[in-house]
Design a protein around this motif. Structure first.
Motif, PDB file in Angstrom:
ATOM      1  N   UNK A 243       5.546 -11.615   2.646  1.00 34.68           N
ATOM      2  CA  UNK A 243       5.367 -10.586   3.685  1.00 34.68           C
ATOM      3  C   UNK A 243       5.958  -9.237   3.304  1.00 34.68           C
ATOM      4  N   UNK A 244       5.292  -8.183   3.760  1.00 35.69           N
ATOM      5  CA  UNK A 244       5.711  -6.819   3.464  1.00 35.69           C
ATOM      6  C   UNK A 244       4.511  -5.948   3.197  1.00 35.69           C
ATOM      7  N   UNK A 245       4.776  -4.746   2.700  1.00 32.78           N
ATOM      8  CA  UNK A 245       3.715  -3.798   2.361  1.00 32.78           C
ATOM      9  C   UNK A 245       3.621  -3.685   0.846  1.00 32.78           C
ATOM     10  N   UNK A 246       2.419  -3.783   0.331  1.00 34.00           N
ATOM     11  CA  UNK A 246       2.193  -3.811  -1.110  1.00 34.00           C
ATOM     12  C   UNK A 246       1.113  -2.801  -1.496  1.00 34.00           C
ATOM     13  N   UNK A 247       1.316  -2.128  -2.617  1.00 29.00           N
ATOM     14  CA  UNK A 247       0.315  -1.212  -3.165  1.00 29.00           C
ATOM     15  C   UNK A 247      -0.457  -1.909  -4.270  1.00 29.00           C
ATOM     16  N   UNK A 248      -1.753  -1.703  -4.279  1.00 29.40           N
ATOM     17  CA  UNK A 248      -2.592  -2.313  -5.304  1.00 29.40           C
ATOM     18  C   UNK A 248      -3.412  -1.226  -5.986  1.00 29.40           C
ATOM     19  N   UNK A 249      -3.413  -1.231  -7.318  1.00 29.46           N
ATOM     20  CA  UNK A 249      -4.113  -0.229  -8.102  1.00 29.46           C
ATOM     21  C   UNK A 249      -5.474  -0.755  -8.554  1.00 29.46           C
ATOM     22  N   UNK A 250      -6.439   0.130  -8.634  1.00 30.16           N
ATOM     23  CA  UNK A 250      -7.778  -0.251  -9.063  1.00 30.16           C
ATOM     24  C   UNK A 250      -7.763  -0.666 -10.525  1.00 30.16           C
ATOM     25  N   UNK A 251      -8.424  -1.771 -10.817  1.00 28.99           N
ATOM     26  CA  UNK A 251      -8.540  -2.287 -12.178  1.00 28.99           C
ATOM     27  C   UNK A 251     -10.021  -2.528 -12.456  1.00 28.99           C
ATOM     28  N   UNK A 252     -10.587  -1.722 -13.348  1.00 32.94           N
ATOM     29  CA  UNK A 252     -12.024  -1.819 -13.610  1.00 32.94           C
ATOM     30  C   UNK A 252     -12.420  -3.188 -14.161  1.00 32.94           C
ATOM     31  N   UNK A 253     -11.492  -3.863 -14.831  1.00 35.98           N
ATOM     32  CA  UNK A 253     -11.795  -5.186 -15.377  1.00 35.98           C
ATOM     33  C   UNK A 253     -11.912  -6.244 -14.279  1.00 35.98           C
ATOM     34  N   UNK A 254     -11.207  -6.038 -13.166  1.00 36.43           N
ATOM     35  CA  UNK A 254     -11.224  -6.980 -12.045  1.00 36.43           C
ATOM     36  C   UNK A 254     -11.480  -6.213 -10.749  1.00 36.43           C
ATOM     37  N   UNK A 255     -12.724  -5.773 -10.491  1.00 36.93           N
ATOM     38  CA  UNK A 255     -13.001  -4.906  -9.335  1.00 36.93           C
ATOM     39  C   UNK A 255     -12.977  -5.620  -7.986  1.00 36.93           C
ATOM     40  N   UNK A 256     -13.222  -6.928  -7.970  1.00 40.97           N
ATOM     41  CA  UNK A 256     -13.264  -7.647  -6.701  1.00 40.97           C
ATOM     42  C   UNK A 256     -11.882  -8.186  -6.355  1.00 40.97           C
ATOM     43  N   UNK A 257     -11.502  -8.026  -5.104  1.00 39.69           N
ATOM     44  CA  UNK A 257     -10.164  -8.406  -4.659  1.00 39.69           C
ATOM     45  C   UNK A 257     -10.286  -9.314  -3.445  1.00 39.69           C
ATOM     46  N   UNK A 258      -9.662 -10.479  -3.522  1.00 35.48           N
ATOM     47  CA  UNK A 258      -9.682 -11.430  -2.414  1.00 35.48           C
ATOM     48  C   UNK A 258      -8.258 -11.789  -2.015  1.00 35.48           C
ATOM     49  N   UNK A 259      -8.093 -12.059  -0.726  1.00 36.93           N
ATOM     50  CA  UNK A 259      -6.801 -12.461  -0.183  1.00 36.93           C
ATOM     51  C   UNK A 259      -6.966 -13.851   0.415  1.00 36.93           C
ATOM     52  N   UNK A 260      -6.293 -14.827  -0.189  1.00 34.56           N
ATOM     53  CA  UNK A 260      -6.458 -16.227   0.199  1.00 34.56           C
ATOM     54  C   UNK A 260      -5.145 -16.746   0.761  1.00 34.56           C
ATOM     55  N   UNK A 261      -5.170 -17.314   1.971  1.00 35.86           N
ATOM     56  CA  UNK A 261      -3.913 -17.817   2.544  1.00 35.86           C
ATOM     57  C   UNK A 261      -3.367 -18.998   1.751  1.00 35.86           C
ATOM     58  N   UNK A 262      -2.115 -18.890   1.343  1.00 30.18           N
ATOM     59  CA  UNK A 262      -1.435 -19.978   0.651  1.00 30.18           C
ATOM     60  C   UNK A 262      -0.756 -20.891   1.663  1.00 30.18           C
ATOM     61  N   UNK A 263      -0.263 -20.297   2.739  1.00 27.70           N
ATOM     62  CA  UNK A 263       0.253 -21.066   3.872  1.00 27.70           C
ATOM     63  C   UNK A 263      -0.884 -21.277   4.871  1.00 27.70           C
ATOM     64  N   UNK A 264      -0.689 -22.176   5.826  1.00 25.67           N
ATOM     65  CA  UNK A 264      -1.761 -22.540   6.754  1.00 25.67           C
ATOM     66  C   UNK A 264      -2.318 -21.332   7.491  1.00 25.67           C
ATOM     67  N   UNK A 265      -1.453 -20.412   7.881  1.00 23.86           N
ATOM     68  CA  UNK A 265      -1.879 -19.178   8.554  1.00 23.86           C
ATOM     69  C   UNK A 265      -1.101 -18.011   7.966  1.00 23.86           C
ATOM     70  N   UNK A 266      -1.784 -16.894   7.774  1.00 24.89           N
ATOM     71  CA  UNK A 266      -1.130 -15.643   7.396  1.00 24.89           C
ATOM     72  C   UNK A 266      -1.386 -14.655   8.529  1.00 24.89           C
ATOM     73  N   UNK A 267      -0.319 -14.097   9.059  1.00 22.14           N
ATOM     74  CA  UNK A 267      -0.426 -13.297  10.279  1.00 22.14           C
ATOM     75  C   UNK A 267      -0.218 -11.808  10.014  1.00 22.14           C
ATOM     76  N   UNK A 268      -0.927 -10.990  10.804  1.00 23.28           N
ATOM     77  CA  UNK A 268      -0.726  -9.539  10.804  1.00 23.28           C
ATOM     78  C   UNK A 268      -1.189  -8.848   9.542  1.00 23.28           C
ATOM     79  N   UNK A 269      -2.341  -9.248   9.002  1.00 24.56           N
ATOM     80  CA  UNK A 269      -2.835  -8.642   7.767  1.00 24.56           C
ATOM     81  C   UNK A 269      -3.459  -7.276   8.043  1.00 24.56           C
ATOM     82  N   UNK A 270      -3.073  -6.294   7.237  1.00 24.20           N
ATOM     83  CA  UNK A 270      -3.659  -4.951   7.286  1.00 24.20           C
ATOM     84  C   UNK A 270      -4.130  -4.573   5.887  1.00 24.20           C
ATOM     85  N   UNK A 271      -5.364  -4.104   5.782  1.00 25.89           N
ATOM     86  CA  UNK A 271      -5.920  -3.627   4.527  1.00 25.89           C
ATOM     87  C   UNK A 271      -6.321  -2.170   4.682  1.00 25.89           C
ATOM     88  N   UNK A 272      -5.736  -1.289   3.870  1.00 26.42           N
ATOM     89  CA  UNK A 272      -6.035   0.142   3.932  1.00 26.42           C
ATOM     90  C   UNK A 272      -6.510   0.627   2.566  1.00 26.42           C
TER      91      UNK A 272
END
Length: 218
Positions: A141-170
């Motif tokens: 949990x927290x705020x994270x910055x992600x940089x564009x990578x032309x080699x891996x353009x697609x980005x997915x967020x998969x819950x590792x725990x049963x539920x992930x709460x309060x997700x924000x994507x900007x």
């Protein structure tokens, strides 16, 4: 920042170009046949660990000539060769650990190898599982910055725990605000950044961040 690269015994055709990581990684560890894979790439091995049951005598000889320290274990043991290599990496107290050759092949090994990211991240170390098509990280949990990578353009967020709460994507093509995502949901699959960087944050749970190349899946 000290970085350790671990190479396992996964299918060779799924490996990324390891030579591209020589400038990023300070110490290389080969797990079982992974040590021979590094030898083939002319990358010096600091530690070779495992039972070495997947290499020939000639390959083992070449590997030994390219390795500074070698630790051989019995084939019947409580840990996989990758976990043994990971424990060796922990002793070196790095800031980053990269795992290569740990996906593909047997699905049981692939799943547990991805779970090893939890052990890495829980020690405050940045962990990455990297293959030819994907780069996988784990986020707490927290705020994270992600940089564009032309080699891996697609980005997915998969819950590792049963539920992930309060997700924000900007800064993403598909933005999200204060959403909850649970096991089985495909809501956060295959997103893209709109510019050079974006941010994601969440309040509770653990996420797997998967960056993928442009391959077609169902």
């Amino acid at each position: 920042m000290k970085s350790v690269g671990i190479v396992g015994n996964g299918p060779a055709n799924l490996l990324p170009d390891l030579l591209l990581f020589k400038g990023k990684i300070d110490i290389w560890i080969g797990a079982d046949r992974g040590a021979y894979t590094l030898t083939e790439k002319d990358i010096p091995v600091e530690y070779a660990v495992g039972d070495f049951d997947s290499i020939t005598d000639n390959e083992k000889l070449l590997m030994e000539q390219n390795t500074k320290y070698m630790e051989e274990y019995p084939s019947e043991k409580d840990e996989t060769d990758i976990e043994i290599a990971l424990n060796k990496a922990f002793e070196l107290e790095p800031e980053n650990i990269y795992l290569f050759g740990v996906t593909g092949g047997r699905i049981d090994h692939e799943l547990i190898n991805i779970q090893l990211l939890y052990l890495i991240r829980n020690k405050g170390i940045n962990g990455y599982v990297v293959d030819k098509s994907n780069s996988i990280e784990m986020a707490f949990p927290g705020t994270h910055t992600i940089l564009k990578n032309e080699a891996y353009p697609y980005i997915s967020f998969i819950p590792f725990t049963k539920v992930v709460e309060g997700i924000n994507l900007k800064g993403f093509y598909y933005p999200l605000e204060n959403a909850n995502v649970s096991w089985g949901s495909t809501r956060c699959i295959s997103n893209k950044l709109l510019s050079k960087k974006g941010t994601f944050s969440f309040e509770k749970g653990i996420l797997l961040l998967v960056k993928s190349c442009d391959t077609i899946q169902a």
